[in-house]
Design a protein around this motif. Structure first.
Motif, PDB file in Angstrom:
ATOM      1  N   LEU A 123     -88.509   6.213 -74.937  1.00 38.48           N
ATOM      2  CA  LEU A 123     -87.658   6.011 -76.118  1.00 38.48           C
ATOM      3  C   LEU A 123     -88.403   6.404 -77.396  1.00 38.48           C
ATOM      4  O   LEU A 123     -87.853   7.067 -78.259  1.00 38.48           O
ATOM      5  N   ASN A 124     -89.624   5.918 -77.550  1.00 41.82           N
ATOM      6  CA  ASN A 124     -90.588   6.426 -78.530  1.00 41.82           C
ATOM      7  C   ASN A 124     -90.305   6.220 -80.014  1.00 41.82           C
ATOM      8  O   ASN A 124     -91.124   6.567 -80.832  1.00 41.82           O
ATOM      9  N   THR A 125     -89.163   5.681 -80.429  1.00 44.54           N
ATOM     10  CA  THR A 125     -88.937   5.414 -81.853  1.00 44.54           C
ATOM     11  C   THR A 125     -88.484   3.963 -82.008  1.00 44.54           C
ATOM     12  O   THR A 125     -87.881   3.385 -81.103  1.00 44.54           O
ATOM     13  N   LEU A 126     -88.756   3.400 -83.158  1.00 42.71           N
ATOM     14  CA  LEU A 126     -88.377   2.014 -83.414  1.00 42.71           C
ATOM     15  C   LEU A 126     -86.867   1.826 -83.283  1.00 42.71           C
ATOM     16  O   LEU A 126     -86.409   0.850 -82.677  1.00 42.71           O
ATOM     17  N   GLU A 127     -86.097   2.746 -83.800  1.00 39.87           N
ATOM     18  CA  GLU A 127     -84.634   2.631 -83.739  1.00 39.87           C
ATOM     19  C   GLU A 127     -84.144   2.595 -82.291  1.00 39.87           C
ATOM     20  O   GLU A 127     -83.284   1.794 -81.937  1.00 39.87           O
ATOM     21  N   LYS A 128     -84.698   3.465 -81.447  1.00 40.45           N
ATOM     22  CA  LYS A 128     -84.281   3.497 -80.035  1.00 40.45           C
ATOM     23  C   LYS A 128     -84.758   2.253 -79.291  1.00 40.45           C
ATOM     24  O   LYS A 128     -84.056   1.738 -78.425  1.00 40.45           O
ATOM     25  N   LEU A 129     -85.945   1.757 -79.627  1.00 41.97           N
ATOM     26  CA  LEU A 129     -86.444   0.534 -78.977  1.00 41.97           C
ATOM     27  C   LEU A 129     -85.561  -0.656 -79.321  1.00 41.97           C
ATOM     28  O   LEU A 129     -85.251  -1.478 -78.452  1.00 41.97           O
ATOM     29  N   ILE A 130     -85.151  -0.753 -80.573  1.00 40.47           N
ATOM     30  CA  ILE A 130     -84.265  -1.851 -80.980  1.00 40.47           C
ATOM     31  C   ILE A 130     -82.920  -1.726 -80.282  1.00 40.47           C
ATOM     32  O   ILE A 130     -82.369  -2.698 -79.766  1.00 40.47           O
ATOM     33  N   GLU A 131     -82.396  -0.517 -80.232  1.00 41.12           N
ATOM     34  CA  GLU A 131     -81.096  -0.282 -79.599  1.00 41.12           C
ATOM     35  C   GLU A 131     -81.114  -0.617 -78.106  1.00 41.12           C
ATOM     36  O   GLU A 131     -80.139  -1.119 -77.563  1.00 41.12           O
ATOM     37  N   HIS A 132     -82.245  -0.366 -77.447  1.00 46.08           N
ATOM     38  CA  HIS A 132     -82.331  -0.553 -75.993  1.00 46.08           C
ATOM     39  C   HIS A 132     -83.214  -1.745 -75.602  1.00 46.08           C
ATOM     40  O   HIS A 132     -83.735  -1.785 -74.489  1.00 46.08           O
ATOM     41  N   ASN A 133     -83.343  -2.741 -76.496  1.00 45.72           N
ATOM     42  CA  ASN A 133     -84.275  -3.822 -76.199  1.00 45.72           C
ATOM     43  C   ASN A 133     -83.910  -4.621 -74.947  1.00 45.72           C
ATOM     44  O   ASN A 133     -84.783  -5.165 -74.283  1.00 45.72           O
ATOM     45  N   LYS A 134     -82.640  -4.666 -74.573  1.00 40.04           N
ATOM     46  CA  LYS A 134     -82.249  -5.343 -73.328  1.00 40.04           C
ATOM     47  C   LYS A 134     -82.777  -4.603 -72.102  1.00 40.04           C
ATOM     48  O   LYS A 134     -83.122  -5.217 -71.103  1.00 40.04           O
ATOM     49  N   GLU A 135     -82.843  -3.285 -72.188  1.00 44.28           N
ATOM     50  CA  GLU A 135     -83.264  -2.472 -71.053  1.00 44.28           C
ATOM     51  C   GLU A 135     -84.783  -2.420 -70.901  1.00 44.28           C
ATOM     52  O   GLU A 135     -85.289  -2.245 -69.797  1.00 44.28           O
ATOM     53  N   ILE A 136     -85.512  -2.532 -72.001  1.00 45.09           N
ATOM     54  CA  ILE A 136     -86.977  -2.428 -71.920  1.00 45.09           C
ATOM     55  C   ILE A 136     -87.639  -3.759 -71.594  1.00 45.09           C
ATOM     56  O   ILE A 136     -88.766  -3.790 -71.134  1.00 45.09           O
ATOM     57  N   CYS A 137     -86.914  -4.865 -71.786  1.00 40.75           N
ATOM     58  CA  CYS A 137     -87.511  -6.189 -71.597  1.00 40.75           C
ATOM     59  C   CYS A 137     -87.492  -6.598 -70.131  1.00 40.75           C
ATOM     60  O   CYS A 137     -86.447  -6.692 -69.502  1.00 40.75           O
ATOM     61  N   LEU A 138     -88.689  -6.824 -69.578  1.00 45.44           N
ATOM     62  CA  LEU A 138     -88.829  -7.225 -68.177  1.00 45.44           C
ATOM     63  C   LEU A 138     -88.932  -8.733 -68.009  1.00 45.44           C
ATOM     64  O   LEU A 138     -88.601  -9.272 -66.956  1.00 45.44           O
ATOM     65  N   GLY A 139     -89.420  -9.414 -69.011  1.00 46.43           N
ATOM     66  CA  GLY A 139     -89.592 -10.860 -68.932  1.00 46.43           C
ATOM     67  C   GLY A 139     -90.181 -11.404 -70.219  1.00 46.43           C
ATOM     68  O   GLY A 139     -90.591 -10.654 -71.098  1.00 46.43           O
ATOM     69  N   SER A 140     -90.213 -12.737 -70.313  1.00 45.52           N
ATOM     70  CA  SER A 140     -90.774 -13.366 -71.500  1.00 45.52           C
ATOM     71  C   SER A 140     -91.483 -14.660 -71.114  1.00 45.52           C
ATOM     72  O   SER A 140     -91.281 -15.187 -70.019  1.00 45.52           O
ATOM     73  N   ARG A 141     -92.313 -15.143 -72.012  1.00 43.11           N
ATOM     74  CA  ARG A 141     -92.993 -16.426 -71.830  1.00 43.11           C
ATOM     75  C   ARG A 141     -93.038 -17.090 -73.187  1.00 43.11           C
ATOM     76  O   ARG A 141     -93.454 -16.483 -74.168  1.00 43.11           O
ATOM     77  N   ARG A 142     -92.583 -18.323 -73.245  1.00 47.93           N
ATOM     78  CA  ARG A 142     -92.537 -19.060 -74.509  1.00 47.93           C
ATOM     79  C   ARG A 142     -93.374 -20.324 -74.395  1.00 47.93           C
ATOM     80  O   ARG A 142     -93.251 -21.073 -73.439  1.00 47.93           O
ATOM     81  N   PHE A 143     -94.217 -20.535 -75.384  1.00 51.09           N
ATOM     82  CA  PHE A 143     -94.963 -21.780 -75.500  1.00 51.09           C
ATOM     83  C   PHE A 143     -94.355 -22.557 -76.655  1.00 51.09           C
ATOM     84  O   PHE A 143     -94.396 -22.115 -77.794  1.00 51.09           O
ATOM     85  N   ARG A 144     -93.794 -23.727 -76.348  1.00 51.77           N
ATOM     86  CA  ARG A 144     -93.147 -24.540 -77.375  1.00 51.77           C
ATOM     87  C   ARG A 144     -94.114 -25.519 -78.038  1.00 51.77           C
ATOM     88  O   ARG A 144     -93.882 -25.947 -79.159  1.00 51.77           O
ATOM     89  N   THR A 145     -95.169 -25.883 -77.309  1.00 52.64           N
ATOM     90  CA  THR A 145     -96.152 -26.820 -77.855  1.00 52.64           C
ATOM     91  C   THR A 145     -97.548 -26.351 -77.483  1.00 52.64           C
ATOM     92  O   THR A 145     -97.742 -25.592 -76.526  1.00 52.64           O
ATOM     93  N   PHE A 146     -98.505 -26.858 -78.226  1.00 46.33           N
ATOM     94  CA  PHE A 146     -99.889 -26.542 -77.916  1.00 46.33           C
ATOM     95  C   PHE A 146    -100.273 -27.122 -76.563  1.00 46.33           C
ATOM     96  O   PHE A 146    -101.052 -26.532 -75.818  1.00 46.33           O
ATOM     97  N   LYS A 147     -99.704 -28.263 -76.206  1.00 45.21           N
ATOM     98  CA  LYS A 147     -99.991 -28.887 -74.905  1.00 45.21           C
ATOM     99  C   LYS A 147     -99.608 -27.948 -73.754  1.00 45.21           C
ATOM    100  O   LYS A 147    -100.317 -27.848 -72.763  1.00 45.21           O
ATOM    101  N   GLU A 148     -98.495 -27.230 -73.904  1.00 44.27           N
ATOM    102  CA  GLU A 148     -98.100 -26.245 -72.883  1.00 44.27           C
ATOM    103  C   GLU A 148     -99.156 -25.151 -72.755  1.00 44.27           C
ATOM    104  O   GLU A 148     -99.449 -24.694 -71.654  1.00 44.27           O
ATOM    105  N   MET A 149     -99.719 -24.731 -73.872  1.00 47.29           N
ATOM    106  CA  MET A 149    -100.757 -23.703 -73.834  1.00 47.29           C
ATOM    107  C   MET A 149    -102.009 -24.229 -73.133  1.00 47.29           C
ATOM    108  O   MET A 149    -102.616 -23.521 -72.334  1.00 47.29           O
ATOM    109  N   GLU A 150    -102.374 -25.463 -73.429  1.00 47.19           N
ATOM    110  CA  GLU A 150    -103.536 -26.077 -72.770  1.00 47.19           C
ATOM    111  C   GLU A 150    -103.302 -26.180 -71.263  1.00 47.19           C
ATOM    112  O   GLU A 150    -104.196 -25.888 -70.473  1.00 47.19           O
TER     113      GLU A 150
END
Length: 168
Positions: A123-150
């Protein structure tokens, strides 16, 4: 005499400026890095941001997260090849995670997105990455608290620790 007065005024000023620019080093009460390992068979880019609790938390990477990987010269910093592990992906330069990641109103979540490197490169451009962000995203990880990080011992392994990217 004038040199002595000038020296007396300049030295404290320089010391004050230097003290304001120094940041707390990483240690037992200050963590600034998360080790990330790619245990998959495909190259991934890891992008992250702090999502403050007063703002909406992203479910897909948004523009500020994609900005650096849109540039071919900076994107290589975010790349993890299959089997590669690094602690350079998530680094907070000025603040410790302990001071930002907490459950209060002024705290923030750390959110990491794992992106398909081959699709990003095509895709190579910011505009195309934003447009196709559902297709490029394989997964995510969220830390809600510092305790989760520990509890995660400041480590994330893709895909083991990843959740599916949410589709709005």
């Amino acid at each position: 005499m004038k040199k002595a007065i000038l020296y007396f005024l300049v030295v404290p000023f320089v010391m004050l400026i230097l003290s304001l620019t120094c940041t707390k080093e990483e240690g037992a009460d200050c963590h600034k890095r998360i080790s990330t390992k790619n245990a998959s068979d495909r190259p991934v880019y890891v992008v992250y941001d702090l999502a403050y609790h007063w703002a909406s938390t992203p479910t897909l990477p948004y523009e500020s997260m994609l900005f650096d990987i849109a540039d071919p010269t900076t994107r290589k910093h975010y790349m993890l090849t299959p089997g590669e592990a690094t602690n350079k992906i998530v680094v907070l330069e000025w603040i410790c995670f302990e001071h930002r990641i907490y459950g209060g109103e002024n705290g923030a979540d750390l959110i990491m997105f794992f992106l398909d490197a081959k699709k990003v490169d095509s895709l190579n451009t910011l505009e195309k990455l934003i447009e196709h962000n559902k297709e490029i995203c394989l997964g995510s990880r969220r830390f809600r608290t510092f305790k989760e990080m520990e509890q995660a011992n400041f480590r994330v392994t893709y895909p083991d620790d990843a959740e599916l990217c949410s589709q709005p």
